[in-house]
Design an enzyme around this catalytic site. Structure first.
Site, PDB file in Angstrom:
ATOM      1  N   LYS A  60       0.848 -14.528  13.808  1.00 44.82           N
ATOM      2  CA  LYS A  60       1.336 -15.372  12.846  1.00 44.82           C
ATOM      3  C   LYS A  60       2.716 -14.953  12.495  1.00 44.82           C
ATOM      4  CE  LYS A  60       1.351 -12.512   9.139  1.00 44.82           C
ATOM      5  NZ  LYS A  60       2.417 -11.907   8.598  1.00 44.82           N
TER       6      LYS A  60
ATOM      7  N   ASP B  96      -4.098 -12.649   4.626  1.00 45.44           N
ATOM      8  CA  ASP B  96      -3.708 -13.553   5.776  1.00 45.44           C
ATOM      9  C   ASP B  96      -4.875 -14.315   6.377  1.00 45.44           C
ATOM     10  OD1 ASP B  96      -1.111 -12.599   4.988  1.00 45.44           O
ATOM     11  OD2 ASP B  96      -0.944 -11.349   6.845  1.00 45.44           O
TER      12      ASP B  96
HETATM   13  O1  C5P Z   1      -4.643  -8.682   1.709  1.00 46.24           O
HETATM   14  P1  C5P Z   1      -4.395  -7.510   2.598  1.00 46.24           P
HETATM   15  O2  C5P Z   1      -5.442  -6.688   2.443  1.00 46.24           O
HETATM   16  O3  C5P Z   1      -3.959  -8.017   4.005  1.00 46.24           O
HETATM   17  O4  C5P Z   1      -3.235  -6.722   1.861  1.00 46.24           O
HETATM   18  C1  C5P Z   1      -2.904  -5.460   2.419  1.00 46.24           C
HETATM   19  C2  C5P Z   1      -2.217  -4.845   1.029  1.00 46.24           C
HETATM   20  O5  C5P Z   1      -0.726  -5.403   0.977  1.00 46.24           O
HETATM   21  C3  C5P Z   1      -2.718  -4.965  -0.225  1.00 46.24           C
HETATM   22  O6  C5P Z   1      -3.639  -3.880  -0.734  1.00 46.24           O
HETATM   23  C4  C5P Z   1      -1.421  -4.881  -1.218  1.00 46.24           C
HETATM   24  O7  C5P Z   1      -0.880  -3.519  -1.333  1.00 46.24           O
HETATM   25  C5  C5P Z   1      -0.266  -5.606  -0.264  1.00 46.24           C
HETATM   26  N1  C5P Z   1      -0.381  -7.167  -0.609  1.00 46.24           N
HETATM   27  C6  C5P Z   1       0.295  -7.309  -1.680  1.00 46.24           C
HETATM   28  N2  C5P Z   1       0.535  -8.780  -2.004  1.00 46.24           N
HETATM   29  C7  C5P Z   1       0.141  -9.686  -1.285  1.00 46.24           C
HETATM   30  C8  C5P Z   1      -0.631  -9.431  -0.111  1.00 46.24           C
HETATM   31  C9  C5P Z   1      -0.812  -7.958   0.212  1.00 46.24           C
HETATM   32  O8  C5P Z   1       0.773  -6.274  -2.460  1.00 46.24           O
HETATM   33  N3  C5P Z   1       0.192 -10.819  -1.738  1.00 46.24           N
END
Ligand code: C5P
Length: 314
Positions: free
Chosen positions: A18, A146
């Protein structure tokens, strides 16, 4: 005892990478995530995940660069996805996962999330599970912000931490992906953004610009270009200053615009059309940068082939 099925049973699923055409990042929430307003588009770079019955959970990878960065233990998001499906279906066996990676590892194009999305679909199929779209989207959201979009694919406006998606209309667009030799862990990007912002009051806009949505639906890249924005860019540049050089190069060789993909450090250049995208790739090569053409939007995660464990035997 559960029948694992013959080793010949395997299911193959593809999931796209993406890009974020708009990525507005709001304040850090109390749960450690940032509030977002983003527009995702699935691009035709594919992760291919193959699962086979096994007593335990394991993972192997092949494909592009930086494979050494991919964890091969239970911390891998694909294993977490398989375990989540096993739990939901009440299975006590595991699965051998193989991922052929084409999305740049640690590049900001959702490769890990795509692997999770593909593994959700693949294990549900292998085990002849009955998980429907809503349940799979719930599991996806529990795995990563995502992952729901990568299950869904196409084009979507997303809110919350990125997991709340609303489908949007888009005509085809053509891009040039310029990967970086470096990689960037998403949490590191967000943490650097917070440092740069230094407590400044930030809020996400309530909606994406109407002109942006209109240009997207019309497939008008010239009208679209001025609206593309990524709030994460300063963080990616601060962590990897060569990102700024890549963006500058993109503009110099005539891209409509150049932007950081997600949290970076991969950069994407917007082309006028497919021919222009190929010319941009050639221009990148003259500057010793390997780049490739991608088109969007494409479908989400989908089954390629599958021989599920026969039903009634689990
Ligand atoms: O959701 P995901 O596991 O992909 O996110 C990885 C990290 O990226 C989270 O632990 C956070 O530190 C950061 N993140 C964030 N805000 C978001 C998505 C991700 O701070 N909206």
């Amino acid at each position: 005892m559960q029948d694992l099925g013959s080793p010949g049973n395997s299911v193959v699923v593809r999931a796209p990478g993406k890009i974020n055409l708009i990525l507005r990042v709001g304040p850090l929430r109390s749960d450690g995530y940032h509030e977002l307003l983003t527009v995702f588009q699935a691009v035709d770079i594919w992760e291919t995940v193959t699962v086979q019955p096994a007593a335990d959970f394991s993972i192997t990878v092949s494909g592009g660069a930086n494979l050494a960065l991919v964890p091969l233990d239970a911390s891998n998001i694909a294993i977490k996805a398989a375990m989540a499906v096993a739990r939901r279906l009440g299975r006590s066996d595991g699965v051998a996962i193989h991922i052929d990676k084409k999305v740049p590892v640690g590049g900001g194009m959702g490769g890990g999330s795509a692997d999770a999305a593909a593994t959700l679909i693949a294990t549900n199929e292998l085990w002849a599970g009955d998980l429907g779209t809503d349940e799979l989207l719930d599991l996806a959201a529990s795995l990563g912000s995502d992952v729901p979009f990568l299950l869904h694919g196409g084009t979507a406006v997303a809110r919350g931490r990125g997991e709340k998606i609303t489908e949007a209309e888009s005509m085809p667009l053509h891009w040039v992906v310029v990967p970086s030799l470096k990689h960037l862990a998403t949490p590191q990007g967000y943490a650097r953004l917070d440092e740069i912002r230094d407590g400044q009051d930030v809020s996400v806009p309530s909606d994406v610009p109407v002109e942006f949505m209109r240009a997207l639906a019309a497939g008008d890249p010239v009208a679209l270009a001025p609206h593309l924005i990524n709030d994460m860019a300063p963080a990616a540049i601060s962590l990897h200053p060569e990102v700024a050089t890549t963006l500058q190069m993109g503009l110099e060789i005539g891209a409509l615009t150049a932007m950081v993909s997600g949290s970076g450090p991969t950069c994407v250049l917007l082309a006028r059309d497919l021919d222009h995208a190929h010319l941009l790739v050639e221009a990148c090569a003259t500057r010793d940068r390997v780049a490739s053409v991608v088109s969007s939007p494409v479908r989400g995660t989908h089954l390629v082939s599958g021989v599920p464990v026969p039903s009634g035997r689990n």
